[in-house]
Design a protein around this motif. Structure first.
Motif, PDB file in Angstrom:
ATOM      1  N   THR A 230      27.159 167.034  48.930  1.00 51.46           N
ATOM      2  CA  THR A 230      25.983 166.197  48.702  1.00 51.46           C
ATOM      3  C   THR A 230      25.965 165.684  47.267  1.00 51.46           C
ATOM      4  OG1 THR A 230      24.699 167.381  50.376  1.00 51.46           O
ATOM      5  CG2 THR A 230      23.463 166.123  48.746  1.00 51.46           C
ATOM      6  N   ALA A 231      26.351 166.533  46.324  1.00 53.63           N
ATOM      7  CA  ALA A 231      26.412 166.102  44.928  1.00 53.63           C
ATOM      8  C   ALA A 231      27.460 165.001  44.753  1.00 53.63           C
ATOM      9  CB  ALA A 231      26.738 167.298  44.039  1.00 53.63           C
ATOM     10  N   PHE A 232      28.624 165.193  45.394  1.00 55.39           N
ATOM     11  CA  PHE A 232      29.655 164.154  45.332  1.00 55.39           C
ATOM     12  C   PHE A 232      29.149 162.853  45.961  1.00 55.39           C
ATOM     13  CE2 PHE A 232      33.030 161.945  47.692  1.00 55.39           C
ATOM     14  CZ  PHE A 232      33.811 161.510  46.636  1.00 55.39           C
ATOM     15  N   LEU A 233      28.443 162.968  47.086  1.00 56.23           N
ATOM     16  CA  LEU A 233      27.947 161.776  47.769  1.00 56.23           C
ATOM     17  C   LEU A 233      26.936 161.028  46.913  1.00 56.23           C
ATOM     18  CD1 LEU A 233      28.608 160.578  50.543  1.00 56.23           C
ATOM     19  CD2 LEU A 233      26.518 161.651  51.425  1.00 56.23           C
ATOM     20  N   ARG A 234      26.167 161.762  46.123  1.00 57.24           N
ATOM     21  CA  ARG A 234      25.221 161.103  45.221  1.00 57.24           C
ATOM     22  C   ARG A 234      25.976 160.218  44.231  1.00 57.24           C
ATOM     23  NH1 ARG A 234      20.713 163.828  41.130  1.00 57.24           N
ATOM     24  NH2 ARG A 234      19.587 161.881  40.741  1.00 57.24           N
ATOM     25  N   CYS A 235      27.076 160.715  43.711  1.00 57.37           N
ATOM     26  CA  CYS A 235      27.900 159.898  42.818  1.00 57.37           C
ATOM     27  C   CYS A 235      28.497 158.714  43.577  1.00 57.37           C
ATOM     28  CB  CYS A 235      29.025 160.731  42.224  1.00 57.37           C
ATOM     29  SG  CYS A 235      28.503 162.130  41.215  1.00 57.37           S
ATOM     30  N   TRP A 236      28.992 158.976  44.782  1.00 51.31           N
ATOM     31  CA  TRP A 236      29.681 157.951  45.561  1.00 51.31           C
ATOM     32  C   TRP A 236      28.767 156.765  45.867  1.00 51.31           C
ATOM     33  CZ3 TRP A 236      34.630 157.169  47.232  1.00 51.31           C
ATOM     34  CH2 TRP A 236      34.815 156.188  48.222  1.00 51.31           C
ATOM     35  N   VAL A 237      27.551 157.008  46.363  1.00 50.56           N
ATOM     36  CA  VAL A 237      26.687 155.881  46.727  1.00 50.56           C
ATOM     37  C   VAL A 237      26.306 155.071  45.497  1.00 50.56           C
ATOM     38  CG1 VAL A 237      25.801 156.950  48.836  1.00 50.56           C
ATOM     39  CG2 VAL A 237      24.553 157.288  46.695  1.00 50.56           C
ATOM     40  N   ARG A 238      26.144 155.736  44.375  1.00 47.56           N
ATOM     41  CA  ARG A 238      25.835 154.992  43.152  1.00 47.56           C
ATOM     42  C   ARG A 238      27.004 154.099  42.750  1.00 47.56           C
ATOM     43  NH1 ARG A 238      22.354 158.194  38.664  1.00 47.56           N
ATOM     44  NH2 ARG A 238      20.555 158.738  39.951  1.00 47.56           N
ATOM     45  N   LYS A 239      28.213 154.645  42.793  1.00 42.94           N
ATOM     46  CA  LYS A 239      29.383 153.859  42.416  1.00 42.94           C
ATOM     47  C   LYS A 239      29.583 152.678  43.366  1.00 42.94           C
ATOM     48  CE  LYS A 239      31.803 157.806  40.340  1.00 42.94           C
ATOM     49  NZ  LYS A 239      32.384 157.317  39.074  1.00 42.94           N
ATOM     50  N   GLU A 240      29.434 152.938  44.665  1.00 43.44           N
ATOM     51  CA  GLU A 240      29.598 151.872  45.640  1.00 43.44           C
ATOM     52  C   GLU A 240      28.556 150.770  45.453  1.00 43.44           C
ATOM     53  OE1 GLU A 240      31.662 151.403  49.084  1.00 43.44           O
ATOM     54  OE2 GLU A 240      32.597 151.563  47.125  1.00 43.44           O
ATOM     55  N   ALA A 241      27.311 151.153  45.191  1.00 46.14           N
ATOM     56  CA  ALA A 241      26.274 150.151  44.966  1.00 46.14           C
ATOM     57  C   ALA A 241      26.614 149.292  43.753  1.00 46.14           C
ATOM     58  CB  ALA A 241      24.916 150.830  44.785  1.00 46.14           C
ATOM     59  N   VAL A 242      27.123 149.927  42.697  1.00 47.79           N
ATOM     60  CA  VAL A 242      27.461 149.188  41.481  1.00 47.79           C
ATOM     61  C   VAL A 242      28.585 148.196  41.730  1.00 47.79           C
ATOM     62  CG1 VAL A 242      28.451 149.413  39.168  1.00 47.79           C
ATOM     63  CG2 VAL A 242      26.615 150.944  39.885  1.00 47.79           C
ATOM     64  N   VAL A 243      29.692 148.649  42.322  1.00 55.47           N
ATOM     65  CA  VAL A 243      30.820 147.727  42.494  1.00 55.47           C
ATOM     66  C   VAL A 243      30.494 146.641  43.525  1.00 55.47           C
ATOM     67  CG1 VAL A 243      32.517 149.422  41.740  1.00 55.47           C
ATOM     68  CG2 VAL A 243      31.991 149.222  44.173  1.00 55.47           C
ATOM     69  N   LYS A 244      29.628 146.941  44.497  1.00 55.38           N
ATOM     70  CA  LYS A 244      29.185 145.883  45.405  1.00 55.38           C
ATOM     71  C   LYS A 244      28.371 144.839  44.650  1.00 55.38           C
ATOM     72  CE  LYS A 244      29.118 148.395  49.799  1.00 55.38           C
ATOM     73  NZ  LYS A 244      28.257 148.904  50.897  1.00 55.38           N
ATOM     74  N   GLY A 245      27.505 145.296  43.753  1.00 58.18           N
ATOM     75  CA  GLY A 245      26.748 144.344  42.945  1.00 58.18           C
ATOM     76  C   GLY A 245      27.645 143.495  42.075  1.00 58.18           C
ATOM     77  N   TRP A 246      28.741 144.090  41.614  1.00 58.23           N
ATOM     78  CA  TRP A 246      29.707 143.330  40.818  1.00 58.23           C
ATOM     79  C   TRP A 246      30.538 142.386  41.677  1.00 58.23           C
ATOM     80  CZ3 TRP A 246      31.984 147.895  37.441  1.00 58.23           C
ATOM     81  CH2 TRP A 246      30.982 148.335  36.551  1.00 58.23           C
ATOM     82  N   GLY A 247      30.439 142.517  43.004  1.00 56.97           N
ATOM     83  CA  GLY A 247      31.220 141.668  43.895  1.00 56.97           C
ATOM     84  C   GLY A 247      32.602 142.214  44.177  1.00 56.97           C
ATOM     85  N   LEU A 248      32.849 143.481  43.848  1.00 55.74           N
ATOM     86  CA  LEU A 248      34.159 144.095  44.055  1.00 55.74           C
ATOM     87  C   LEU A 248      34.093 145.061  45.213  1.00 55.74           C
ATOM     88  CD1 LEU A 248      34.943 144.759  40.301  1.00 55.74           C
ATOM     89  CD2 LEU A 248      35.561 142.761  41.663  1.00 55.74           C
ATOM     90  N   GLY A 249      35.198 145.708  45.515  1.00 50.27           N
ATOM     91  CA  GLY A 249      35.253 146.613  46.655  1.00 50.27           C
ATOM     92  C   GLY A 249      35.942 147.904  46.305  1.00 50.27           C
ATOM     93  N   LEU A 250      36.502 148.550  47.349  1.00 46.42           N
ATOM     94  CA  LEU A 250      37.111 149.856  47.158  1.00 46.42           C
ATOM     95  C   LEU A 250      38.399 149.807  46.354  1.00 46.42           C
ATOM     96  CD1 LEU A 250      36.486 151.587  50.603  1.00 46.42           C
ATOM     97  CD2 LEU A 250      35.449 152.117  48.397  1.00 46.42           C
ATOM     98  N   GLY A 251      38.917 148.617  46.091  1.00 46.68           N
ATOM     99  CA  GLY A 251      40.088 148.526  45.240  1.00 46.68           C
ATOM    100  C   GLY A 251      39.771 148.824  43.784  1.00 46.68           C
ATOM    101  N   THR A 252      38.478 148.896  43.455  1.00 44.15           N
ATOM    102  CA  THR A 252      38.061 149.197  42.088  1.00 44.15           C
ATOM    103  C   THR A 252      38.338 150.656  41.761  1.00 44.15           C
ATOM    104  OG1 THR A 252      36.269 147.598  42.378  1.00 44.15           O
ATOM    105  CG2 THR A 252      36.116 149.076  40.497  1.00 44.15           C
ATOM    106  N   ASP A 253      38.718 150.922  40.536  1.00 46.68           N
ATOM    107  CA  ASP A 253      38.902 152.297  40.076  1.00 46.68           C
ATOM    108  C   ASP A 253      37.518 152.907  39.852  1.00 46.68           C
ATOM    109  OD1 ASP A 253      39.532 154.696  38.925  1.00 46.68           O
ATOM    110  OD2 ASP A 253      40.450 153.842  37.107  1.00 46.68           O
ATOM    111  N   LEU A 254      37.037 153.666  40.834  1.00 46.23           N
ATOM    112  CA  LEU A 254      35.685 154.208  40.752  1.00 46.23           C
ATOM    113  C   LEU A 254      35.537 155.243  39.649  1.00 46.23           C
ATOM    114  CD1 LEU A 254      34.723 154.559  44.538  1.00 46.23           C
ATOM    115  CD2 LEU A 254      34.200 152.702  42.946  1.00 46.23           C
ATOM    116  N   SER A 255      36.648 155.858  39.228  1.00 44.65           N
ATOM    117  CA  SER A 255      36.551 156.827  38.142  1.00 44.65           C
ATOM    118  C   SER A 255      36.231 156.149  36.814  1.00 44.65           C
ATOM    119  CB  SER A 255      37.853 157.615  38.019  1.00 44.65           C
ATOM    120  OG  SER A 255      38.921 156.779  37.587  1.00 44.65           O
ATOM    121  N   ALA A 256      36.341 154.816  36.759  1.00 49.40           N
ATOM    122  CA  ALA A 256      36.011 154.062  35.549  1.00 49.40           C
ATOM    123  C   ALA A 256      34.579 153.539  35.586  1.00 49.40           C
ATOM    124  CB  ALA A 256      36.987 152.900  35.370  1.00 49.40           C
ATOM    125  N   VAL A 257      33.796 153.962  36.593  1.00 52.09           N
ATOM    126  CA  VAL A 257      32.406 153.512  36.732  1.00 52.09           C
ATOM    127  C   VAL A 257      31.506 154.743  36.611  1.00 52.09           C
ATOM    128  CG1 VAL A 257      30.746 152.287  38.183  1.00 52.09           C
ATOM    129  CG2 VAL A 257      33.175 151.675  38.286  1.00 52.09           C
TER     130      VAL A 257
END
Length: 289
Positions: A182-209
């Motif tokens: 659940t803690a990991f998922l909290r990080c995941w949804v935040r990262k996904e929301a951010v890169v979607k707002g940026w117009g990017l997708g899963l190809g983004t390096d999420l560890s850099a967000v």
């Protein structure tokens, strides 16, 4: 503003599988005409006959590529639900809504770019699906990203290392074992929301967000796209979702207007925006009521 800010009457959602959250009349910031609206819904595993006719040609082609019947029903029902919400919001039949994709900022493809509303200039949209659940964010005046996820079997430490920053990984691994996913998922949804707002997708390096899961509101920076350009700061935070789900919404820091989240569940569709507010993003909207 017609429709008011309270619960609006409208067609019952039971006409199709794309059930939507209850919503009052649209609330637009009285000064800037901006804001964010968030709706969520769920779709059963069986398709509804009333849903498919609402979809456009591109959506039907995409639906036809699903080999799993339940996944196809989830896709069709979610897009039908989104069309009902946006059609009611903008005051037009759901099948007449234009739903398309912008070009991917990374590679230029229009096959997997962020969703857009081609005939609604000034409006931004973000859609997330997880199994039969969906969440829609509609923004006026600023980009937006939303993500919703349901818990799944716990990820491996290798996945944590690939997706999380060092401080995020330390925070997840400091949790009791039964709370780590659940803690990991909290990080995941935040990262996904951010890169979607940026117009990017899963190809983004999420560890850099970085998304600071210990904070109620995180403020990641979008890297500059050209030398000399300043970074753009965003904010991301959790939003209400159906029981058992986690969701987050991201938008630029300082974006005008408020975020109106309609509680998950079944209820009436929103009242339509006045014609001038629905079509001209530069036109000021009057106060609700």
């Amino acid at each position: 503003m017609s429709g008011g800010a309270g619960h609006a009457g409208g067609r019952a959602v039971s006409e199709g599988a794309g059930r939507v959250a209850p919503g009052g009349g649209p609330v637009v910031d009285a000064v800037s005409g901006t804001g964010v609206w968030v709706w969520s819904g769920w779709v059963p595993d069986e398709p509804a006959a009333a849903d498919t006719p609402l979809l456009g040609a591109a959506e039907l082609r995409r639906a036809g590529r699903f080999s799993d019947a339940a996944a196809r029903a989830w896709y069709v029902g979610a897009h039908a639900g989104v069309r009902r919400v946006l059609g009611a919001f903008f005051g037009l039949p759901p099948e007449r809504l234009e739903w398309g994709r912008a070009r991917c900022p990374g590679c230029g493809s229009d096959r997997h770019g962020p969703p857009r509303l081609p005939d609604r200039p000034g409006w931004e949209v973000s859609l997330s699906r997880t199994a039969g659940h969906w969440m829609l964010a509609l923004s006026r005046g600023a980009p937006v990203g939303v993500d919703v996820e349901r818990p799944r079997p716990a990820g491996s430490l290798a996945l944590y290392r690939r997706v999380l920053t060092g401080p995020e990984r330390a925070w997840v691994e400091s949790r009791p074992v039964d709370e780590r996913h659940t803690a990991f998922l909290r990080c995941w949804v935040r990262k996904e929301a951010v890169v979607k707002g940026w117009g990017l997708g899963l190809g983004t390096d999420l560890s850099a967000v970085p998304v600071d899961p210990e904070r109620e509101v995180a403020a990641p920076c979008r890297p500059s796209s050209a030398p000399g350009e300043p970074e753009e700061r965003w904010t991301v935070r959790e939003v209400a979702a159906a029981p058992g789900l986690l969701a987050a919404l991201a938008r630029p820091a300082g974006a005008p207007g408020t975020v109106l989240t309609h509680p998950p569940g079944e209820g009436p569709l929103p009242a339509p925006l006045p014609r001038d507010a629905a079509t001209d993003p530069n036109e000021r909207a009057g106060p609700p009521g």
